[in-house]
Design a protein around this motif. Structure first.
Motif, PDB file in Angstrom:
ATOM      1  N   MET A 465       0.822  -1.204   0.000  1.00 49.29           N
ATOM      2  CA  MET A 465       0.000   0.000   0.000  1.00 49.29           C
ATOM      3  C   MET A 465       0.863   1.263   0.000  1.00 49.29           C
ATOM      4  N   THR A 466       2.006   1.216   0.662  1.00 44.00           N
ATOM      5  CA  THR A 466       2.903   2.372   0.652  1.00 44.00           C
ATOM      6  C   THR A 466       3.385   2.656  -0.761  1.00 44.00           C
ATOM      7  N   ALA A 467       3.720   1.607  -1.496  1.00 39.04           N
ATOM      8  CA  ALA A 467       4.151   1.789  -2.881  1.00 39.04           C
ATOM      9  C   ALA A 467       3.025   2.382  -3.729  1.00 39.04           C
ATOM     10  N   LEU A 468       1.798   1.879  -3.549  1.00 40.04           N
ATOM     11  CA  LEU A 468       0.658   2.414  -4.294  1.00 40.04           C
ATOM     12  C   LEU A 468       0.396   3.872  -3.937  1.00 40.04           C
ATOM     13  N   MET A 469       0.472   4.188  -2.644  1.00 39.68           N
ATOM     14  CA  MET A 469       0.220   5.557  -2.204  1.00 39.68           C
ATOM     15  C   MET A 469       1.284   6.514  -2.737  1.00 39.68           C
ATOM     16  N   ALA A 470       2.515   6.046  -2.840  1.00 35.02           N
ATOM     17  CA  ALA A 470       3.572   6.884  -3.409  1.00 35.02           C
ATOM     18  C   ALA A 470       3.269   7.205  -4.868  1.00 35.02           C
ATOM     19  N   LEU A 471       2.761   6.225  -5.618  1.00 36.04           N
ATOM     20  CA  LEU A 471       2.389   6.470  -7.015  1.00 36.04           C
ATOM     21  C   LEU A 471       1.209   7.440  -7.104  1.00 36.04           C
ATOM     22  N   ILE A 472       0.231   7.269  -6.198  1.00 36.52           N
ATOM     23  CA  ILE A 472      -0.913   8.193  -6.182  1.00 36.52           C
ATOM     24  C   ILE A 472      -0.446   9.606  -5.885  1.00 36.52           C
ATOM     25  N   TYR A 473       0.466   9.740  -4.930  1.00 41.44           N
ATOM     26  CA  TYR A 473       0.990  11.061  -4.562  1.00 41.44           C
ATOM     27  C   TYR A 473       1.672  11.725  -5.760  1.00 41.44           C
ATOM     28  N   LYS A 474       2.475  10.969  -6.480  1.00 40.76           N
ATOM     29  CA  LYS A 474       3.140  11.526  -7.669  1.00 40.76           C
ATOM     30  C   LYS A 474       2.117  11.929  -8.723  1.00 40.76           C
ATOM     31  N   GLY A 475       1.073  11.093  -8.891  1.00 39.53           N
ATOM     32  CA  GLY A 475       0.039  11.414  -9.863  1.00 39.53           C
ATOM     33  C   GLY A 475      -0.729  12.674  -9.501  1.00 39.53           C
ATOM     34  N   LEU A 476      -0.988  12.885  -8.199  1.00 39.15           N
ATOM     35  CA  LEU A 476      -1.701  14.091  -7.770  1.00 39.15           C
ATOM     36  C   LEU A 476      -0.868  15.345  -8.015  1.00 39.15           C
ATOM     37  N   LEU A 477       0.440  15.237  -7.872  1.00 38.40           N
ATOM     38  CA  LEU A 477       1.314  16.375  -8.185  1.00 38.40           C
ATOM     39  C   LEU A 477       1.308  16.677  -9.675  1.00 38.40           C
ATOM     40  N   ILE A 478       1.309  15.634 -10.499  1.00 37.15           N
ATOM     41  CA  ILE A 478       1.340  15.822 -11.946  1.00 37.15           C
ATOM     42  C   ILE A 478       0.062  16.473 -12.450  1.00 37.15           C
ATOM     43  N   CYS A 479      -1.095  16.023 -11.914  1.00 35.79           N
ATOM     44  CA  CYS A 479      -2.373  16.554 -12.405  1.00 35.79           C
ATOM     45  C   CYS A 479      -2.746  17.888 -11.754  1.00 35.79           C
ATOM     46  N   GLY A 480      -1.977  18.351 -10.797  1.00 35.68           N
ATOM     47  CA  GLY A 480      -2.223  19.651 -10.190  1.00 35.68           C
ATOM     48  C   GLY A 480      -3.144  19.631  -8.989  1.00 35.68           C
ATOM     49  N   ALA A 481      -3.574  18.450  -8.545  1.00 33.94           N
ATOM     50  CA  ALA A 481      -4.411  18.394  -7.350  1.00 33.94           C
ATOM     51  C   ALA A 481      -3.606  18.781  -6.117  1.00 33.94           C
TER      52      ALA A 481
END
Length: 489
Positions: A465-481
């Motif tokens: 889950m930590t690995a998944l959350m790290a990917l989500i965090y990077k995605g939120l930065l990319i999309c501007g959220a």
């Protein structure tokens, strides 16, 4: 007590945040002398009782009674690691105390009332005392090491931009929809538990972790709203989605964790909650655990199952305490595990389980010879019928340590847990939105680690889950959220 002692901050007028000190966990450790004196008195009385027993022998005093008093005193030592009750509440030490008190102190009293106290049970309690005291040593040492670490005066921290709460809500809803589509595609008409059971060896069950990892967005919104007093509308809708999923899936854990997490955020960012009031808030959670568990045994996600469970518990209220205490199976399993180790039915693992913990997420269809969990090794011997039905009973971090490194494993795991606990508090006390949201996802640490051990679903799930959350965090930065902002701490 100063304002900084509580490590609390409250929103000012117009939603402006009153900043709290950065990294409260990095401040010098302040030992509270009152619980330390109480613990010393407890150990002193235990020693006195032991001396008295030399004159008037009494098995109850020399065995179980003295041991239980020392165990309770060691829990008070954990409380002494915090300068006041506000800092102790919801800390890693708090969850360790709660775990040992419920699973070991209360369960041992229940066992004593049934006249089932054994020499091995007393030995398990002494091993737990040793674990707790070594935990305290590592916690104090790690705190001093953190104080010597350089803390930069400026950091780049993620923030939610204006209007970003709604974008986060939209993305969070997308994760929930993805979960529903997964159920429709792979469920075949079954509920989530049936799907997970049918796909766990094929690796498909890990796909269902993706929408669960998306809950980190909800936790981030919840933390943001309490901290800044902004974005409550978006957070409220996210809360409704979270609750809806929890009720439909009969997830008692999700309900309990929501109540505890919300209470913690209120305690830290609004107003400190007295321990007595927390006990009043937590009492109904026992009923929730029993009700959801009973309803799940009838039918998952059925309103009729809830109604039937309520009717049964109303007619037989004693079932509430009976079913709750029946779930306190950690101590009996520890006793059985230690007996099996001493008679060499279980062979030493020589540290292998700690290596296998990092390989747990590999599906068994890709690694057919993947070693079973430590709990599975023990349950196969202690409860073979339940094990054949797919049930694993937790062995505890202590028994797992003994299976790996004999009695030295108790000291090693105590030191490791104390170190990780202090580091976890540092992360939770940070101003980093992503790190804090992650820590809220593992809010009751080290409870799960203590119960299940290192080679367990808890550790494997936490790593994945930590690995998944790290990917989500990077995605939120990319999309501007989320956006990065340089701030002075």
């Amino acid at each position: 007590m100063t304002a900084t002692d509580t490590a609390l901050s409250r929103p000012g007028s117009r939603g402006m945040e009153v900043p709290r000190p950065a990294y409260p966990a990095l401040r010098p450790l302040v030992i509270d002398p009152r619980p330390l004196l109480l613990a010393s008195a407890g150990f002193g009385i235990a020693l006195l009782l032991q001396l008295v027993s030399l004159i008037w022998p009494s098995p109850d005093i020399t065995g179980y009674g003295v041991t239980l008093l020392c165990l309770c005193s060691s829990l008070v030592v954990v409380r002494a690691l915090y300068p006041n009750g506000n800092r102790f509440l919801f800390s890693t030490g708090f969850w360790l105390v709660v775990t040992v008190f419920f699973y070991m102190v209360l369960k041992s009293i229940d066992t004593w009332s049934k006249d089932l106290i054994s020499d091995t049970l007393v030995e398990v309690l002494w091993l737990t005392i040793g674990f707790i005291l070594t935990y305290c040593v590592a916690f104090i040492w790690t705190g001093r090491r953190l104080m010597n670490a350089a803390v930069r005066s400026q950091r780049v921290l993620p923030v939610i931009p204006p209007g970003g709460e709604w974008l986060l809500l939209l993305i969070y809803a997308g994760f929930k929809v993805f979960g529903v589509l997964l159920m429709a595609a792979l469920g075949g008409g079954g509920d989530q538990l049936e799907v997970l059971a049918a796909t766990q060896n094929a690796g498909a069950s890990y796909i269902f972790r993706i929408p669960q990892a998306g809950n980190v967005i909800f936790l981030g919104l919840l933390f943001h709203s309490f901290k800044t007093n902004r974005g409550w509308s978006a957070t409220g809708i996210a809360l409704a989605l979270y609750l809806g999923e929890a009720v439909l899936s009969t997830s008692r854990l999700a309900i309990v964790m929501l109540v505890l997490t919300t209470t913690f955020l209120y305690h830290r960012y609004r107003r400190p909650i007295p321990m007595l009031r927390l006990a009043f808030i937590s009492a109904p959670l026992v009923l929730v655990v029993v009700l959801f568990g009973y309803a799940r045994n009838i039918e998952v996600g059925s309103a009729g199952a809830y109604a039937e469970a309520i009717q049964v518990l109303t007619d037989e209220p004693t079932l509430v305490t009976d079913l709750f205490m029946a779930r306190m199976d950690l101590l009996p399993e520890m006793v059985l595990g230690l007996d099996l180790y001493k008679n060499e039915t279980l062979q030493s693992l020589n540290g292998a389980s700690y290596i296998y913990a990092f390989l747990h997420s590999i599906p068994r269809n890709l690694w057919e010879a993947k070693p079973p969990l430590t709990a599975a090794l023990l349950t196969a011997e202690t409860h073979p019928i339940a094990f054949a039905d797919g049930v694993n009973i937790f062995p505890s971090l202590i028994v797992e340590g003994i299976l790996n490194f004999s009695y030295a494993g108790v000291v090693l795991t105590g030191l490791l847990t104390g170190y990780l606990a202090r580091q976890f508090e540092r992360i939770m006390d940070s101003e980093h939105l992503g790190a804090t949201a992650w820590s809220l996802a593992a809010f009751t640490f080290p409870m799960g680690l203590f119960n299940e051990g290192v080679h367990s679903n808890f550790t494997g799930n936490m790593l994945y889950m930590t690995a998944l959350m790290a990917l989500i965090y990077k995605g939120l930065l990319i999309c501007g959220a989320l956006k990065r902002q340089r701030t002075t701490l």
